[in-house]
Write an enzyme that holds these catalytic residues in place. Structure first.
Site, PDB file in Angstrom:
ATOM      1  N   SER A  46       0.826  -1.203   0.000  1.00 36.67           N
ATOM      2  CA  SER A  46       0.000   0.000   0.000  1.00 36.67           C
ATOM      3  C   SER A  46       0.865   1.258   0.000  1.00 36.67           C
ATOM      4  CB  SER A  46      -0.985  -0.032   1.169  1.00 36.67           C
ATOM      5  OG  SER A  46      -2.021   0.910   0.991  1.00 36.67           O
TER       6      SER A  46
ATOM      7  N   GLU B 266      -9.757  -4.753  -5.284  1.00 33.51           N
ATOM      8  CA  GLU B 266      -9.167  -3.564  -4.695  1.00 33.51           C
ATOM      9  C   GLU B 266      -9.539  -2.283  -5.442  1.00 33.51           C
ATOM     10  OE1 GLU B 266      -5.271  -3.367  -3.123  1.00 33.51           O
ATOM     11  OE2 GLU B 266      -4.825  -5.432  -3.677  1.00 33.51           O
TER      12      GLU B 266
ATOM     13  N   HIS C 294      -7.429  -5.777  -0.447  1.00 30.89           N
ATOM     14  CA  HIS C 294      -6.282  -4.913  -0.204  1.00 30.89           C
ATOM     15  C   HIS C 294      -5.354  -5.503   0.867  1.00 30.89           C
ATOM     16  CE1 HIS C 294      -4.071  -1.200  -0.402  1.00 30.89           C
ATOM     17  NE2 HIS C 294      -4.194  -0.997   0.902  1.00 30.89           N
TER      18      HIS C 294
END
Length: 306
Positions: free
Chosen positions: A150, A243, A273
């Site tokens: 991320s 996602e 995610h």
């Protein structure tokens, strides 16, 4: 796909949502508590370190190793959390399993967080960790890989770009898991995917904390809009089909390939995610880390020198 495993994880997550109207400190505590429940890989020593940050101070880090790890090889890991939360605690389990698969030591880095430390603090700390590995750590650039999930995937790619622009020797490889790159939310998946974890409001919150009043397309906060991606080391991107950030990885891979960079992007069907955080209770989490480990091991060289 391990549908039953994932469904059980999503049901547990739904029962433990982030606290409403929470402060950054409360969100950090919630995130760490949620992710510290995963069991660590067994028998891996963890060494606590303090290394230089990007502001003349220091930051904590943890070095994960295995008996089989080549001590001359290193993976620098940057955790997720939107530049606002995430820590050594939240990603300790993930890093322990990564160490089993990559044949190298894994350095989990506790970079500074917003809003106390807005942009480009996290990016400066990410670069400082790489500079430490080259200078004080004694690792050859060809033996270092940069990796993150991320926001951490953003940091891994950004660090490689900054190293290139500064004339530093480049790492052997970069791996970005579910990378947060399109901070302006222009990709199609930002508007069409029903993401169980990352909402538009949460993305806006992260931007407001880390880039208050700033340009979310600036190369100081994301490599996504960089005009020049040439000369980067091989890059692996992994993202889930469920996602909101799916197209961040897909588009970045296309741009890297257009710039002549070796780039591989895998879209994992049905994954959410940062599903790697669910190792070892989700088969695909371990498989993802194993895929990343193979990619890194195939490209690292342990020869001494730059």
């Amino acid at each position: 796909m391990s549908a039953q495993q994932l469904e059980a994880i999503l049901q547990m997550a739904a029962q433990n949502p982030p606290p409403a109207q929470a402060t950054p400190a409360q969100l950090r505590a919630w995130f760490d508590a949620s992710n510290s429940q995963m069991p660590l890989a067994q028998g891996l020593p963890i060494q606590a370190l303090r290394i230089p940050n990007g502001a003349g101070g220091t930051m904590t880090a943890e070095l994960h190793s295995t008996p089989q790890a080549d001590p001359r090889k290193l993976v620098i890991y940057y955790h997720a959390g939107g530049f606002v939360f995430g820590s050594l605690t939240s990603h300790r389990a993930l890093c322990s399993y990564l160490a089993q698969f990559c044949g190298a030591r894994v350095l989990n880095v506790d970079y500074r967080l917003a809003p106390e430390h807005p942009a480009p603090a996290a990016h400066d700390d990410a670069l400082a960790a790489y500079q430490w590995a080259l200078a004080q750590g004694g690792y050859a650039a060809s033996a270092i890989a940069l990796m993150g999930d991320s926001a951490g995937g953003n940091l891994a790619l950004s660090t490689a770009l900054r190293a290139r622009d500064l004339g530093l020797p480049l790492p052997a490889a970069v791996v970005a898991l579910s990378p947060a790159l399109d901070l302006a939310a222009e990709g199609e998946s930002h508007h069409t995917v029903d993401d169980p974890f990352i909402t538009r409001e949460l993305m806006g919150f992260f931007n407001a904390m880390y880039v208050p009043g700033g340009d979310v397309r600036s190369p100081t906060v994301t490599p996504f809009y960089s005009a020049n991606l040439r000369g980067l080391p091989p890059v692996q991107l992994q993202v889930g089909s469920r996602e909101r950030l799916r197209d961040d990885a897909v588009t970045m891979a296309a741009r890297l390939k257009a710039a002549g960079v070796e780039a591989d992007c895998t879209v994992w069907d049905g994954m959410v995610h940062c599903w790697q955080l669910f190792a070892p209770v989700l088969d695909e989490a371990l498989a993802s880390l194993e895929q990343a480990g193979r990619f890194i091991a195939a490209r690292q060289r342990s020869a001494q020198g730059g």
